[in-house]
Write a protein that holds these residues in place. Structure first.
Motif, PDB file in Angstrom:
ATOM      1  N   ALA A  29       0.818  -1.213   0.000  1.00  0.00           N
ATOM      2  CA  ALA A  29       0.000   0.000   0.000  1.00  0.00           C
ATOM      3  C   ALA A  29       0.853   1.265   0.000  1.00  0.00           C
ATOM      4  CB  ALA A  29      -0.944  -0.006   1.198  1.00  0.00           C
ATOM      5  N   ILE A  30       1.986   1.250   0.736  1.00  0.00           N
ATOM      6  CA  ILE A  30       2.749   2.502   0.854  1.00  0.00           C
ATOM      7  C   ILE A  30       3.916   2.590  -0.114  1.00  0.00           C
ATOM      8  CG2 ILE A  30       2.074   3.019   3.225  1.00  0.00           C
ATOM      9  CD1 ILE A  30       4.739   1.870   4.154  1.00  0.00           C
ATOM     10  N   LEU A  52      -8.950  -0.992   0.159  1.00  0.00           N
ATOM     11  CA  LEU A  52      -8.378  -0.158  -0.888  1.00  0.00           C
ATOM     12  C   LEU A  52      -7.454   0.881  -0.260  1.00  0.00           C
ATOM     13  CD1 LEU A  52      -9.621   1.073  -4.089  1.00  0.00           C
ATOM     14  CD2 LEU A  52      -9.475   2.906  -2.453  1.00  0.00           C
ATOM     15  N   ALA A  53      -6.284   1.048  -0.855  1.00  0.00           N
ATOM     16  CA  ALA A  53      -5.368   2.095  -0.410  1.00  0.00           C
ATOM     17  C   ALA A  53      -5.125   3.030  -1.577  1.00  0.00           C
ATOM     18  CB  ALA A  53      -4.050   1.495   0.064  1.00  0.00           C
ATOM     19  N   PRO A  87      -5.143  10.157  -2.126  1.00  0.00           N
ATOM     20  CA  PRO A  87      -6.233  11.034  -2.565  1.00  0.00           C
ATOM     21  C   PRO A  87      -5.730  12.320  -3.220  1.00  0.00           C
ATOM     22  CG  PRO A  87      -6.612  10.255  -0.342  1.00  0.00           C
ATOM     23  CD  PRO A  87      -5.213   9.879  -0.689  1.00  0.00           C
ATOM     24  N   ALA A  88      -4.546  12.802  -2.785  1.00  0.00           N
ATOM     25  CA  ALA A  88      -4.048  14.062  -3.358  1.00  0.00           C
ATOM     26  C   ALA A  88      -3.732  13.912  -4.845  1.00  0.00           C
ATOM     27  CB  ALA A  88      -2.805  14.516  -2.602  1.00  0.00           C
ATOM     28  N   LEU A  89      -3.328  12.718  -5.246  1.00  0.00           N
ATOM     29  CA  LEU A  89      -2.959  12.495  -6.637  1.00  0.00           C
ATOM     30  C   LEU A  89      -4.005  11.683  -7.394  1.00  0.00           C
ATOM     31  CD1 LEU A  89       0.698  11.490  -5.839  1.00  0.00           C
ATOM     32  CD2 LEU A  89       0.052  13.548  -7.022  1.00  0.00           C
ATOM     33  N   GLY A  90      -4.977  11.134  -6.662  1.00  0.00           N
ATOM     34  CA  GLY A  90      -5.978  10.292  -7.306  1.00  0.00           C
ATOM     35  C   GLY A  90      -5.404   8.992  -7.835  1.00  0.00           C
ATOM     36  N   ILE A  91      -4.460   8.426  -7.083  1.00  0.00           N
ATOM     37  CA  ILE A  91      -3.829   7.174  -7.512  1.00  0.00           C
ATOM     38  C   ILE A  91      -4.179   6.078  -6.515  1.00  0.00           C
ATOM     39  CG2 ILE A  91      -1.608   6.008  -7.816  1.00  0.00           C
ATOM     40  CD1 ILE A  91      -0.484   8.679  -8.749  1.00  0.00           C
ATOM     41  N   VAL A  92      -4.622   4.944  -7.032  1.00  0.00           N
ATOM     42  CA  VAL A  92      -4.871   3.786  -6.179  1.00  0.00           C
ATOM     43  C   VAL A  92      -3.560   3.010  -6.066  1.00  0.00           C
ATOM     44  CG1 VAL A  92      -6.133   1.620  -5.976  1.00  0.00           C
ATOM     45  CG2 VAL A  92      -7.304   3.672  -6.754  1.00  0.00           C
ATOM     46  N   THR A  93      -3.140   2.731  -4.828  1.00  0.00           N
ATOM     47  CA  THR A  93      -1.856   2.044  -4.662  1.00  0.00           C
ATOM     48  C   THR A  93      -2.030   0.548  -4.465  1.00  0.00           C
ATOM     49  OG1 THR A  93      -1.861   2.494  -2.301  1.00  0.00           O
ATOM     50  CG2 THR A  93      -0.698   4.057  -3.693  1.00  0.00           C
ATOM     51  N   SER A  94      -3.130   0.141  -3.871  1.00  0.00           N
ATOM     52  CA  SER A  94      -3.288  -1.287  -3.632  1.00  0.00           C
ATOM     53  C   SER A  94      -4.763  -1.623  -3.420  1.00  0.00           C
ATOM     54  CB  SER A  94      -2.443  -1.679  -2.422  1.00  0.00           C
ATOM     55  OG  SER A  94      -3.088  -2.624  -1.637  1.00  0.00           O
ATOM     56  N   VAL A  95      -5.147  -2.785  -3.922  1.00  0.00           N
ATOM     57  CA  VAL A  95      -6.502  -3.302  -3.673  1.00  0.00           C
ATOM     58  C   VAL A  95      -6.352  -4.731  -3.198  1.00  0.00           C
ATOM     59  CG1 VAL A  95      -8.759  -3.818  -4.656  1.00  0.00           C
ATOM     60  CG2 VAL A  95      -7.489  -1.876  -5.510  1.00  0.00           C
ATOM     61  N   CYS A 126     -14.956   3.119  -0.865  1.00  0.00           N
ATOM     62  CA  CYS A 126     -13.721   3.231  -0.079  1.00  0.00           C
ATOM     63  C   CYS A 126     -12.953   4.493  -0.471  1.00  0.00           C
ATOM     64  CB  CYS A 126     -12.827   2.024  -0.309  1.00  0.00           C
ATOM     65  SG  CYS A 126     -13.374   0.568   0.556  1.00  0.00           S
ATOM     66  N   GLN A 127     -12.892   4.739  -1.784  1.00  0.00           N
ATOM     67  CA  GLN A 127     -12.108   5.878  -2.258  1.00  0.00           C
ATOM     68  C   GLN A 127     -12.680   7.193  -1.721  1.00  0.00           C
ATOM     69  OE1 GLN A 127     -11.393   5.636  -6.442  1.00  0.00           O
ATOM     70  NE2 GLN A 127      -9.580   6.930  -6.320  1.00  0.00           N
ATOM     71  N   GLU A 128     -14.000   7.234  -1.661  1.00  0.00           N
ATOM     72  CA  GLU A 128     -14.666   8.425  -1.129  1.00  0.00           C
ATOM     73  C   GLU A 128     -14.281   8.634   0.341  1.00  0.00           C
ATOM     74  OE1 GLU A 128     -19.214   9.374  -0.640  1.00  0.00           O
ATOM     75  OE2 GLU A 128     -18.765   8.604  -2.654  1.00  0.00           O
ATOM     76  N   ARG A 129     -14.299   7.538   1.100  1.00  0.00           N
ATOM     77  CA  ARG A 129     -13.948   7.605   2.527  1.00  0.00           C
ATOM     78  C   ARG A 129     -12.478   7.957   2.711  1.00  0.00           C
ATOM     79  NH1 ARG A 129     -17.732   9.297   4.311  1.00  0.00           N
ATOM     80  NH2 ARG A 129     -19.515   7.925   4.411  1.00  0.00           N
ATOM     81  N   CYS A 130     -11.644   7.456   1.797  1.00  0.00           N
ATOM     82  CA  CYS A 130     -10.203   7.721   1.900  1.00  0.00           C
ATOM     83  C   CYS A 130      -9.933   9.224   1.887  1.00  0.00           C
ATOM     84  CB  CYS A 130      -9.454   7.057   0.753  1.00  0.00           C
ATOM     85  SG  CYS A 130      -9.120   5.327   1.053  1.00  0.00           S
ATOM     86  N   ALA A 131     -10.722   9.953   1.101  1.00  0.00           N
ATOM     87  CA  ALA A 131     -10.566  11.407   1.054  1.00  0.00           C
ATOM     88  C   ALA A 131     -10.857  12.010   2.423  1.00  0.00           C
ATOM     89  CB  ALA A 131     -11.481  11.992  -0.007  1.00  0.00           C
TER      90      ALA A 131
END
Lengths: 185, 262
Positions: free
Chosen positions: B127-128, B210-211, B214-222, B240-245
């Motif tokens: 993820a990181i 989902l990781a 959000p600043a770049l709009g890139i998904v790193t891992s699912v 998930c993406q919405e919550r990540c923000a």
């Protein structure tokens, strides 16, 4: 003025005019300049940087301080403890190597490592290369580089008398070192 | 027993946390729950409140503590330090280690590395990893140590672990492309429950973590397990993406508040 801290990934607004060079802590992606560190972006000359005082790994052209750990006829091993003025955490030294040809810039073939460094000396050097898997290559081939602190055989702190000699204040004997020119002399 | 640990005082093999008579533990809200009934105590799209404190461990270069109700973990970042016993590499290495405390689960966990620690570590590493600018750290290693103090489902460990690790890296001043946040979800019946607890996972037919940055709009891992249809998986990812923000906002606030103190 309130300090405007930015977070990693946050776009940095660039004022109109010539585009700045990107230094530490900033990067450009898809035409947007973004921060990669938490901090305040500043313009240093024409370079935009975010500076954080954190211990970091040596890179070519870093000025490092370290103590001599081991001597061989062809090189001296140095445990790097300070990189660009920032001390590293205890026990997290980097290993550096001063090869005989990197000790000074003249008469390179006549260098005797034993006449330039001794174990325990504190040496100021310049990183010239990332070296091999084990160590960084350091040079002392400059007037302001070399041994900055050394103790004599009698155990006293010596003072430099020339660029290749240091004197013990206790016994008055001189020992050979590749000395760094003291600042402000 | 082959896994006996001689270096520690070993607790009794069969040990459980004390059961309080009443009041302390609210009991199992899902005891009489049937598929199709709504989620207990919060709505399907809600996440548990998150508390985050960066810079808690002062020996480490950077650290972060994350608590979401019963998921509590702490992350410490050391380095960059010189890579030992490895070949020359132009890029740095990111090393993630996860440890469960013996009291983190309902049953005592022996303090020995097992497969579960490693799978969590691999997940957080994945993820990181895309966020860290390892090209700037030749020959160096960045160590990330995560200790799970209380475990409430592996999915929330994955999510909170990635959030904590990213915040700790930012606190340590390691250059990265953006902050990573992560959110878990589960498919229960026809609903998507975000940030499920261990009990809710046991009711779910599948789960997804989902990781993203959000600043770049890139998904790193699912990460996905169980029985999830592609349509549902995509729905989960969007939720998930919405919550990540939202989580990103919490992390940024915590980091900025901590930076002001220094």
């Amino acid at each position: 003025m309130a300090v405007d801290r930015v977070l990693p990934g946050q776009p940095i607004l660039i004022p109109k005019g010539p585009a700045p060079l990107l230094g530490n802590g900033v990067y450009s992606r898809d035409g947007t300049v973004r921060a990669s560190l938490l901090g305040v972006p500043r313009n240093q000359g024409s370079t935009l940087t975010i500076t954080r005082i954190t211990p970091r790994a040596p890179v070519p052209n870093s000025i490092v301080l370290g103590s001599v750990t081991r001597l061989t006829p062809i090189q001296a091993m140095v445990a790097i403890t300070v990189v660009d003025g920032v001390p590293l955490p205890l026990g997290e030294e980097f290993t550096g190597v001063i090869r005989a040809q990197d000790v000074r810039s003249t008469e390179k073939d006549k260098v005797k490592i034993g006449d330039c460094f001794r174990g325990g000396d504190v040496v100021k050097g310049l990183v010239i290369s990332l070296g091999d898997a084990r160590s960084y290559y350091i040079t002392t081939a400059r007037n302001d580089l070399g041994v900055v602190f050394a103790t004599s055989e009698a155990g006293a702190t010596m003072e430099p008398v020339s660029w290749q000699e240091m004197r013990c204040p206790k016994t008055g004997r001189t020992e050979k070192r590749k000395c760094a020119k003291p600042e402000g002399v | 027993m082959s896994t006996f640990d001689r270096r520690r005082i070993n607790g009794p093999e069969e040990s459980y946390p004390p059961l309080f008579e009443d009041g302390h533990d609210v009991g199992d809200a899902y005891a009489n729950w049937k598929v199709g009934e709504p989620r207990q105590r919060r709505s399907a799209g809600d996440v548990r409140p998150i508390f985050m404190k960066p810079g808690l461990i002062n020996q480490a270069n950077g650290s972060a503590y994350v608590e979401t109700e019963k998921t509590k973990l702490v992350c410490a970042v050391y380095g960059p330090r010189q890579s030992r016993n490895t070949a020359y590499s132009e890029r740095g290495r990111l090393n993630v280690e996860v440890k469960f405390t013996p009291f983190s689960c309902t049953k005592r966990r022996a303090p020995i590395r097992d497969a579960e620690d490693r799978s969590v570590a691999v997940q957080i590493h994945q993820a990181i990893l895309p966020s860290v600018r390892l090209e700037l750290l030749p020959k160096s290693t960045v160590d990330v140590f995560i200790t799970i103090i209380e475990n409430d489902g592996l999915e929330s460990c994955y999510a909170s672990g990635a959030v904590a690790a990213s915040a700790a890296l930012a606190d340590a001043g390691i250059e990265m492309l953006g902050l990573v946040t992560s959110c878990s979800s589960s498919m229960v019946g026809k609903e998507i429950w975000l940030d499920p607890t261990e009990r809710e996972i046991s009711l779910a037919k599948g789960s997804l973590v989902l990781a993203c940055m959000p600043a770049l709009g890139i998904v790193t891992s699912v990460w996905q397990s169980g029985e999830v249809k592609p349509v549902e998986a995509i729905e989960c990812m969007e939720a998930c993406q919405e919550r990540c923000a939202d989580i990103h906002a919490i992390v940024s606030e915590a980091l900025l508040a901590n930076a002001k103190v220094i």
